[in-house]
Structures are given as structure tokens and as C-alpha cells.
Design an enzyme around this catalytic site. Structure first.
Site, mmCIF file in Angstrom:
data_model
loop_
_atom_site.group_PDB
_atom_site.id
_atom_site.type_symbol
_atom_site.label_atom_id
_atom_site.label_comp_id
_atom_site.label_asym_id
_atom_site.label_seq_id
_atom_site.Cartn_x
_atom_site.Cartn_y
_atom_site.Cartn_z
ATOM 1 N N MET A 324 -2.148 -3.124 -8.629
ATOM 2 C CA MET A 324 -2.588 -4.164 -8.194
ATOM 3 C C MET A 324 -3.086 -4.647 -9.431
ATOM 4 S SD MET A 324 -2.537 -5.320 -5.259
ATOM 5 C CE MET A 324 -3.386 -7.118 -5.252
ATOM 6 N N ASP A 343 -6.754 1.551 -18.673
ATOM 7 C CA ASP A 343 -6.746 2.656 -17.805
ATOM 8 C C ASP A 343 -7.303 4.223 -18.597
ATOM 9 O OD1 ASP A 343 -4.978 3.031 -15.086
ATOM 10 O OD2 ASP A 343 -5.004 4.364 -15.678
ATOM 11 N N VAL A 400 -9.341 -0.804 -9.302
ATOM 12 C CA VAL A 400 -8.451 0.914 -9.422
ATOM 13 C C VAL A 400 -8.748 0.887 -7.654
ATOM 14 C CG1 VAL A 400 -9.834 1.385 -11.431
ATOM 15 C CG2 VAL A 400 -10.677 1.390 -8.838
ATOM 16 N N GLU A 402 -9.350 1.731 -3.540
ATOM 17 C CA GLU A 402 -10.000 1.849 -3.266
ATOM 18 C C GLU A 402 -10.897 2.878 -1.623
ATOM 19 O OE1 GLU A 402 -10.726 -2.510 -0.219
ATOM 20 O OE2 GLU A 402 -9.895 -1.767 -2.842
ATOM 21 N N HIS A 450 -9.913 -11.595 -4.423
ATOM 22 C CA HIS A 450 -9.382 -10.499 -3.595
ATOM 23 C C HIS A 450 -7.633 -10.862 -3.714
ATOM 24 C CE1 HIS A 450 -7.612 -9.168 0.150
ATOM 25 N NE2 HIS A 450 -7.641 -8.024 -0.137
ATOM 26 N N ASN A 453 -0.541 -8.196 -1.745
ATOM 27 C CA ASN A 453 0.489 -7.489 -2.523
ATOM 28 C C ASN A 453 1.008 -8.504 -1.811
ATOM 29 O OD1 ASN A 453 1.328 -6.106 -3.913
ATOM 30 N ND2 ASN A 453 1.471 -4.165 -2.350
#
Length: 719
Positions: A324, A343, A400, A402, A450, A453
């Protein structure tokens, strides 16, 4: 000032040149309502008789040029007899023809979006000047219609048949770059120079530098194609268009047939073909549902538009370079934003940049992007290992894994590096945002954003308002989503938000069917025939069995009286068997190399579920569909009743754009109103013994007993 109306004004700009300005003084968007059309007609007549007239430029004083017809009038059109609707179409077409026949050159100055009839109006002009951020589209097929104001006639004569087929039959947006390449736009300039460039082109035309009459003449003739070439062009596109449109919406194929029939005709005859086909589609069964959905989407976008004027995102931080995170970073860079992608693992960043680069290369190969722009997009993304890179971002979004603990730690760690004006967001799909806000120093500047995807193709974004989220943060989050090219809806914080909570209820219906011994592949077949692109088993395989199971457990804990499943479910069994869906190669389906994307049924698998069957029931096809759809509609109504989504219109848009609810059915609330709430509640009684997910909530029952509808509910709350 030659004319000042509520929607249109006409002013002299000197030397015989006039400007017709669309300036809706009653709303912040221009739409071609009947009242606006009447004023436009008056303006054309005034211009025709204006002394010393040498040229006309048509512009807009709003952010967008014209956003098509007035959505509030769509339903009236659907109820009209064919002859009345054709007469209404003829009125606007006649004004466009009179504009086209003015004895002077005409130039459209198109900034922002020109959609539907607004785009058709620009086609009646001799020249089009577009700002670099402008877009045009003919979205009629999404309403189950075809263009009705000359779009199918003028567009192929301006840009050629191939481009016209693509734009009309898909209803997609066309940006300024593509418009210039195809000859639709004559000039593309920065937004700040749009009016100046349009007037300059008009002066040069009026002075005889360009032959505007020759351009007009080419638009009045049949397309210069032999019958064979015409047939080949249309038939070669038919299969692709049919796949895109699907079998439930005939408008795209009708548009293709209209283009084929009218191409060799005179413009007058071609216009008659278009009007007849438009009217026939307007009377079809699916058009009211698609029109309602289209109207709801416009209303949803307009609500968001009103909130995002102060939004400005020049630099965005993305925390996490996983699936994501990298997708959000790429979409932001495509949307002209500079991105810092953070990251903890250097290799994750390398992999992310390689994947983004590869996907952009495929866009170049498909001619959706040029090579230079691909390089510019990549240079807008800066991989980073240090949180200090977030010191000057306008927005940071966490993406990151869920897991509430991991997300909370990541958010707390990065917040201290953000500038005071920045907002912080989480991309969680279901975890309550309020819980993630605990410990943050500025919880009022925190919300959920949100994305679904895949980010590149899913148009919906849920903007999640937690208890302490400020109105300003919501406004800016809406602006960010809009700047990313998405359709945002605001939802209040609750487990699963709106879309995933409703989707879970639908999938619960599926698990109960499996408990009663119904074959999962039969359910998939029926629901796909009903209109879903993927049946529930394929949906679960796509989401991931483990991911879906985690979400179901969270929702069961939040709503144990309704959303918990008694005993071991098929999802529990699949997880034990390590059949996790597409990502593992096995789920409900078997995903082998070279197999179709949807996977192959695994006929031996149903035996693995046999001991989970509580009772073998004879269930008809109709009952299967009802047992799948009733829980979805009930849960959608409950979320609305709780105030967790703003309106039935926004809910219907979210369901169609977020989880693929069949668009031609109009959305859950449209379907409830069409059936009648009283009949729906009575139908639920048939399944009351199956569990609480089949029991309508209080508001739905009260509305049913009072003979009310959700459309009335929406109108009352909007007022």
C-alpha cells in the site's frame, strides 16, 4: 455588459470580440440545467445580433468549466415519453447548432473539468484552448445512456473515429496532453494564462490568420472513411468495449452502433440517429439505477469540493514501502506531489522503487504516459530511512502492516518530526482510528485516509473522522484525496468504518450458506450473474483468507450480537489448511501457473468443509441471492442510522466504488427504495431464524411502517 443572468453573462472585450461567461451565481459549479440552457439560448441570440461582432470566446468563472447536465433533473428525463425527451434534446442541440453557425469564429477556454454537455458545448466551438490541468469526458455510458447533444456526431469529426470510440464508450477522462495529441485542443497553456491565450487565438482568427470556416465545413461532412474501414474500426473495438462495459450495461455497445450508423450520414441525419438511440436507452430498465448512482457520485464529489479549497499538498510523506505504501507514493507522484517514502529496510525501498518504475514503464508502453513524464514522476519520489525527512511535509500517511501495536508505534515515532501545520493519517482498512490516536500530541490533526487496493484503479477513499479530529483536518484530508484523483467519502470512526463493515455482513451471509451445505462455487456463479465482478469466495481469496479472518474477528468483537459466527467457519478451516487465497496459490480456488486470473475450482476442497455443515438444506437460486444481499442492505442501513456515514447517496457510491456492488442496480439504498421498505422488511421475516444479521434495525423498520424512503431521508437531511 451585453447580458447578466443567474447563470450566464456576456461582456464586450473590445474590437468586436465578446466573452460568454458561464458563472452560476446560485452554486459553486456550472451545470446545464434547463434554466441555464434558456439563458445560454438568450445569450447566443444576443451575440448573433450584436453590432460589429467579430468573435466569441466561451469561458467559465468557476473552478471547472461545466460539469454536464443538472443531476437533479436526470430523473425527470427518465420518466419522460420518448417524443418529449427527444424534443428536450433538440432544444439544446438547436442552441449549439446556432452557436456553431455564428458568422464569426468561436473559441472555448476550458479550465478544470468539462464533462457531458459541457464537453459537447466545446465541440460546437471552432477552437479549444485548454489549461494544463483541464480534463474532458463524455460519461453518459455510466448512466446507461449515450451523448445526446451531438457528442457522438461532432467528436469523431474532430478527433477521428478511433479516439471517439474510446472516449465515448468508456466514459473516461481525457487530460490536456491527450487532447492536444488528438487535435481536440488547439492550444494548452498554464491555468493562469488560459483566458489570455483564448482571446489571443480569437483575435488572430478574427483578423483572418486562421480559416475557421474550413474547420466548420469539415465538421459538417460525413467521416472520410470507406464502408470497409468504418466497419473494421468499429468491429475491432467491439470485443474490448463489451468486456469493459460488462453484460449488464448496453449503453457502450449502443454508442458503438450509433457511431457506426451515423458516420456516413450528413450531420442533420446523424443527429437524428443519436437522438433516437438516446431516447430508447433512457427508457430502459437499468437507466434509472445508473442515473441515480451517477447523481449520487456527483453530489458526493460536490460535497468534497466545497471542503477542499484550502487544501494544498506540495510534499507528502508515506510511512512504509510495502504494497500500500508504494502504491500511495506512486499515485501522489502521478498527481504532481513530491513524496518522501520512508521505511526501516533499505531493500524494501529498493524493491518499491523498482516496482513503481516497472509499472510506469508499462504505462509508457501503452502510451498512457510519455518517457519524459515517467522520469519526472520517479524523481518526485525520494526513498528515505530517516524520520527526519518528514520535517517539511504537508501530510504524512502511515501504511505499515495492519497491526494496531505496530501502527501506533510508527505514528508516535514520526509525529514529533512533523511541522506544526501537517496532518497525520493512517491508511488502516478497519482498525478504529481513535485507538491509534492515543498518545499523539495533536490528535485533532489526525484522521484515517483509507485507500482501497489496488490504489491505482480503485477510485474510493474513506476519510475517517475520529472523536478528536478537527473539521480543518477533515477538509484537508478531503483535499488530499481529491488531489489524488479519488472520490472521497467522510465516515465516522468505528470498527470496519463503512465499506468493510458492510462487506463483512455480505460475507457472513456466504459463511452461513456454506454452513447449510451450499456449494461455494454455485454461490459465486449466482452472485457474478447477479452483477458482482467477483463472487464471495473469489473475493475472500483476493483479500487473503488470513486478512479476512482477522477483520472478521475484530468486527465480531465489536458487534458480537450480530457479526460473530457460531463455531468454526470455513475461513477458520482454510487458515488451518494454509489455503490463504491467491497469495498462497490455494484458497477456495486453485491458482496454478497459466490458469485464469480468477482461479480454477478445486472440486476436492468441498469435502474439507463437510464436517462444518450443520444441516443440508435445499436452497433455491433466488434464496441464495437474498441470503447474500439482505445482510448487506441491513448493515448499510444500520451504519447510516448510527450516523457513521453522511447520506444514502454517499453510501451507495461507496459500495459501488469500494467493493464492486453492481452499478446497474444503483446501490443498496436505491435498491431498498425501488423494492419498497415495507416489502423488504416483510421479506426479511423469511430468514429471521438464521440469525441477527437478517433482522432490520429500528430506523429501517420505522421508515418501512411509515411508508418512507431513503431518497426522502436524504433530501430532508440535505435541506
Amino acid at each position: 455588459m451585453l447580458m447578466q443572468g443567474q447563470y450566464v453573462r456576456v461582456v464586450s472585450v473590445g474590437d468586436g470580440l465578446y466573452e460568454l461567461v458561464f458563472d452560476n451565481r446560485l452554486d459553486d459549479v456550472n451545470t446545464l440545467s434547463q434554466a441555464c440552457i434558456n439563458e445560454f439560448g438568450d445569450a447566443v441570440m444576443l451575440l448573433r445580433d450584436a453590432e460589429g461582432l467579430r468573435g466569441v470566446v466561451i469561458s467559465s468563472d468557476h473552478e471547472d468549466f461545466i460539469l454536464g447536465g443538472d443531476a437533479s433533473e436526470f430523473d425527470q428525463h427518465a420518466r419522460m415519453p420518448n417524443h418529449e425527451l427527444i424534443a428536450l434534446l433538440e432544444e439544446m442541440k438547436n442552441w449549439l447548432t446556432r452557436l456553431e453557425q455564428l458568422p464569426v469564429p468561436t473559441v472555448a477556454a476550458c479550465g478544470g473539468d468539462a464533462s457531458g454537455g459541457g464537453f459537447e458545448l466545446t465541440l460546437a466551438c471552432d477552437y479549444r484552448v485548454m489549461s494544463s490541468d483541464a480534463r474532458v469526458r463524455l460519461p453518459h455510458v455510466r448512466r446507461g445512456l449515450i451523448p445526446g447533444w451531438g457528442g457522438t456526431v461532432r467528436l469523431p469529426r474532430v478527433v477521428g473515429l478511433d479516439s471517439a470510440i474510446d472516449w465515448i464508450c468508456t466514459g473516461r477522462y481525457v487530460d490536456a496532453r491527450e487532447a492536444l495529441q488528438t487535435g481536440l485542443a488547439n492550444v494548452v497553456v498554464s491555468p493562469s494564462h488560459l483566458r489570455e491565450a483564448a482571446l489571443d487565438l480569437l483575435r488572430r482568427c478574427a483578423d483572418g490568420e486562421f480559416d475557421f470556416q474550413a474547420r466548420r465545413q469539415s465538421k459538417q461532412q460525413a467521416l472520410p472513411l470507406s464502408k470497409l474501414a468504418l466497419t473494421l474500426a468499429v468491429e475491432s473495438a467491439r470485443g474490448r468495449i463489451a468486456r469493459i462495459a460488462g453484460k449488464h450495461n448496453p449503453a457502450a455497445i449502443r454508442a458503438l452502433d450509433t457511431l457506426l450508423l451515423q458516420a456516413p450520414l450528413s450531420v442533420e441525419q446523424a443527429m437524428e440517429v443519436e437522438a433516437q438511440h438516446y431516447a430508447e436507452l433512457a427508457g430502459s430498465e437499468i437507466t434509472p439505477a445508473l442515473t441515480s448512482l451517477f447523481r449520487s457520485e456527483l453530489q458526493t464529489k460536490q460535497r468534497a469540493r466545497a471542503e477542499l479549497k484550502r487544501s494544498d499538498f506540495k510534499r507528502v510523506g508515506v510511512l512504509g514501502a510495502g504494497v500500500m505504501g508504494r502504491a500511495i507514493a506512486a499515485q501522489a507522484a502521478l498527481s504532481q506531489m513530491r513524496v518522501v517514502m520512508l521505511d526501516a529496510k533499505d531493500q524494501q525501498l529498493v524493491d518499491a522503487m523498482e516496482e513503481i518504475s516497472s509499472k510506469l514503464s508499462r504505462l509508457v508502453e501503452r502510451k498512457k504516459l510519455d518517457a519524459e513524464e515517467r522520469v519526472r514522476i520517479l524523481t518526485r519520489i525520494r526513498p528515505a530511512l530517516s524520520r527526519e525527512e518528514f520535517v517539511d511535509v504537508d501530510l504524512a500517511i502511515e501504511a505499515v502492516i495492519e497491526d494496531p501495536g505496530v501502527k501506533s508505534a510508527a505514528l508516535l515515532a514520526v509525529e514529533k518530526y512533523l511541522p506544526e501545520h501537517a496532518i497525520l493519517a493512517t491508511n488502516t482498512s478497519a482498525i478504529p482510528v481513535g485507538g491509534l490516536a492515543r498518545g499523539l500530541k495533536r490528535p485533532e490533526q489526525f484522521c484515517g485516509i483509507h485507500f482501497f487496493n489496488p490504489v491505482s484503479t480503485k477510485p474510493l477513499v474513506e476519510v475517517v473522522r475520529a472523536a478528536k479530529t478537527s473539521d480543518e483536518t477533515v477538509r484537508r484530508a478531503l483535499g488530499f484525496a481529491k488531489a489524488m484523483g479519488k472520490t472521497p467519502v467522510v465516515v465516522r470512526d468505528c470498527p470496519g468504518f463503512f465499506v468493510n463493515r458492510v462487506l463483512h455482513s455480505y460475507l457472513q451471509g456466504f459463511l452461513f450458506l456454506l454452513r447449510d451445505g451450499v456449494d461455494p462455487y454455485r454461490v459465486d456463479r449466482l452472485m457474478e450473474e447477479y452483477g458482482w465482478s467477483l463472487g464471495p469466495a473469489r473475493t475472500l481469496d483476493k483479500l487473503g483468507i488470513d486478512t479476512s479472518l482477522n477483520a472478521s474477528r475484530m468486527l465480531a468483537a465489536a458487534y458480537p450480537e450480530r457479526l460473530s459466527f457460531p463455531g468454526e467457519s470455513a475461513l477458520d478451516r482454510l487458515r488451518v489448511l494454509r489455503r490463504l487465497g491467491r497469495k498462497s496459490g490455494l484458497g477456495f480456488y486453485r491458482y496454478v501457473h497459466g490458469a485464469k486470473y480468477k482461479g480454477l475450482p478445486d472440486l476436492n476442497f468441498t469435502a474439507e468443509l463437510e464436517d462444518l455443515v450443520v444441516r443440508h438444506q435445499e436452497v433455491s437460486d433466488r434464496e441464495i441471492i437474498e441470503r447474500m444481499m439482505i445482510p448487506l442492505k441491513i448493515e448499510a442501513a444500520r451504519v447510516l442510522e448510527e450516523g457513521n456515514i453522511g447520506s444514502p447517496a454517499e453510501a451507495d457510491v461507496a459500495l459501488v466504488l469500494g467493493i464492486g456492488y453492481p452499478a446497474f442496480r444503483g446501490g443498496a439504498f436505491f435498491a431498498l427504495d425501488r423494492e419498497g421498505l415495507g416489502r423488504f422488511v416483510a421479506r426479511c421475516q423469511k430468514y429471521k431464524d438464521l440469525g441477527p444479521i437478517y433482522l432490520p434495525g429500528l430506523q429501517l423498520r420505522e421508515m418501512a411502517s411509515g411508508g418512507r424512503s431513503y431518497r426522502e431521508w436524504g433530501q430532508r437531511h440535505e435541506a
